[in-house]
Design an enzyme around this catalytic site. Structure first.
Site, PDB file in Angstrom:
ATOM      1  N   LYS A 129       0.847  -1.187   0.000  1.00 51.63           N
ATOM      2  CA  LYS A 129       0.000   0.000   0.000  1.00 51.63           C
ATOM      3  C   LYS A 129       0.887   1.243   0.000  1.00 51.63           C
ATOM      4  CE  LYS A 129      -4.094   1.788   2.411  1.00 51.63           C
ATOM      5  NZ  LYS A 129      -5.108   1.461   3.429  1.00 51.63           N
ATOM      6  N   SER A 204      -9.666   1.374   1.481  1.00 52.31           N
ATOM      7  CA  SER A 204      -8.691   2.279   0.898  1.00 52.31           C
ATOM      8  C   SER A 204      -7.503   1.575   0.247  1.00 52.31           C
ATOM      9  CB  SER A 204      -8.168   3.230   1.986  1.00 52.31           C
ATOM     10  OG  SER A 204      -7.486   2.516   3.007  1.00 52.31           O
ATOM     11  N   SER A 227     -10.700  -1.457   5.105  1.00 50.21           N
ATOM     12  CA  SER A 227      -9.809  -1.058   4.012  1.00 50.21           C
ATOM     13  C   SER A 227      -9.016  -2.186   3.371  1.00 50.21           C
ATOM     14  CB  SER A 227      -8.851   0.036   4.491  1.00 50.21           C
ATOM     15  OG  SER A 227      -9.543   1.247   4.664  1.00 50.21           O
TER      16      SER A 227
END
Length: 326
Positions: A129, A204, A227
Site C-alpha cells: 500500500k 482504501s 480497508s
C-alpha cells in the site's frame, strides 16, 4: 472606514493569490509524479513483453514451491520479479493501480545481498500500500504536500519483509487521506475494478486489490473500517484484518497521525487463500514484536491452528449490539 475597506480588499486579494499559487503548485506536483511513473514504467522494456510459458508457470505455482526453488537457486528470484513485474505493469495499464514503481531498485536488492534468500518468503515479490515507507521513495498518501519527500530509510515492515526474503517491487493506489471505499486522488488518478472499469476496486487499499486480482501474489494493506476487507470483496481476492497489535505499523505514513481511538491495523492480502495463510504465518513466526514495540508478544500458535483444523464444524459469533451501537 475607507482605509479598513481597502485593507480588507488587499487581504482578500493576497489570500486569493496564495490560493491560486498553491493550486498551481499542486497541479505541478501531480504532473511531476505522474510523469515520473510513466518514465519508470517505460524504462522497464523487458517487462512489456507478453507472458511466456515460464511466467504462466510461476503465476500458477504454489507459493511454497516457488520459495523452495529460490532456496535451492537464489538466481530464480530474478525470474519471479520479472514475472510479477509484468503482471503489475499489465494490471496498471488496465486499472491504474500502481503509484511508486520500485522494480529497478528491486533488481538491485536481489543482486546486492539486501534480501535474505534463506527466509520463508525467499524471492516472493510483495506489493505495498502506498502508505508503507520505502527508502528513497515518497509515501504520498495521495496528497501533494507529501511529494518530494523521499524516505531516508525503509519502514519496519519493509525491513522485516526483506529479512524474510520477500522482494518489495510496487506500491499501490489509495484514496486521498485513505478514508474511502474507492481509490482515487488527484496525484495518481482513479483506480478501477479489474472486472469492470465502471466500478471501483474498493478502498482504501483498492490498488492492491486490483493488482492481486489480476495476478499479483501477496501484498500488505491497512484497515480501520474495511480497508483490506472491502477491496477483497470488490475484487475477488483474500485478506485478513489482523487483530490490533499483531502486525507492524511503524514506518508508515498516515493521513491521521496520532489517531489511536480506532487504530489502523496493517494486514496481509493475497490472490489465494493458501498464499494468505502462508504469508501470515511467515510474518508472525518471525515475531513482529521484535520489530515494533506496539505488537503484542504472541508467537504463531501452531497448536491453535491444529486444533481448529481438526474441528468438524466452526461456530461463528455475531455481536448484534454492544448496547451503544445497533
Amino acid at each position: 472606514q475607507h482605509q479598513t475597506a481597502s485593507n480588507s480588499l488587499l487581504s482578500l486579494a493576497s489570500s486569493s493569490q496564495n490560493m491560486l499559487l498553491d493550486y498551481l503548485q499542486h497541479r505541478r506536483d501531480c504532473r511531476f509524479k505522474q510523469d515520473e511513473r510513466v518514465r519508470r514504467i517505460r524504462a522497464l522494456t523487458a517487462y512489456h513483453a507478453p507472458f511466456s510459458p515460464l511466467d504462466r508457470e510461476i503465476i500458477n505455482k504454489p507459493i511454497e514451491e516457488l520459495v523452495q526453488e529460490v532456496h535451492k537457486d537464489p538466481s530464480k528470484a530474478a525470474d519471479l520479479l520479472h514475472t510479477y513485474g509484468k503482471v503489475a505493469l499489465k494490471a496498471h495499464a488496465k486499472t491504474n493501480c500502481v503509484t511508486e514503481v520500485l522494480i529497478e531498485d528491486a533488481e538491485k536488492w536481489i543482486k546486492d545481498g539486501s534480501i535474505n534468500f534463506k527466509g520463508p518468503l525467499a524471492g516472493i515479490p510483495v506489493s505495498l500500500k502506498d502508505t508503507i515507507d520505502v527508502k528513497d521513495y515518497d509515501s504520498s498518501v495521495g496528497v501533494t504536500c507529501n511529494v518530494h519527500k523521499p524516505k531516508t530509510e525503509d519502514g519496519v515492515t519493509v525491513k522485516l519483509l526483506k529479512e524474510l526474503g520477500a522482494v518489495p517491487y510496487i506500491k499501490t493506489n489509495i484514496p486521498i487521506t485513505l478514508l474511502s471505499f474507492e481509490s482515487a486522488n488527484d496525484l495518481w488518478g482513479r483506480s478501477t475494478n479489474p472486472y469492470n472499469n465502471k466500478y471501483t476496486p474498493g478502498g482504501s487499499t483498492g490498488g492492491e486489490g486490483a493488482l492481486l486480482a489480476m495476478g499479483g501474489r501477496i501484498g500488505i494493506g491497512s484497515d480501520v473500517a474495511g480497508s483490506v476487507r472491502c477491496p477483497a470483496h470488490f475484487s475477488g481476492i483474500y485478506s485478513l484484518k489482523c487483530s490490533t497489535g499483531r502486525w507492524p505499523k511503524l514506518g508508515m505514513t498516515t493521513s491521521m497521525p496520532g489517531q489511536d481511538g480506532i487504530p489502523a491495523v496493517y494486514s496481509p492480502m493475497a490472490r489465494t487463500l493458501n498464499d494468505l495463510f502462508y504469508f501470515t504465518r511467515a510474518v508472525l513466526e518471525k515475531g513482529t514484536y521484535n520489530y515494533d514495540y506496539s505488537c503484542h508478544p504472541i508467537p504463531w500458535r501452531t497448536d491453535v491452528v491444529k486444533e481448529y483444523k481438526e474441528k468438524k464444524a466452526m461456530r461463528i459469533g455475531v455481536l448484534r449490539t454492544d448496547g451503544v451501537v445497533d
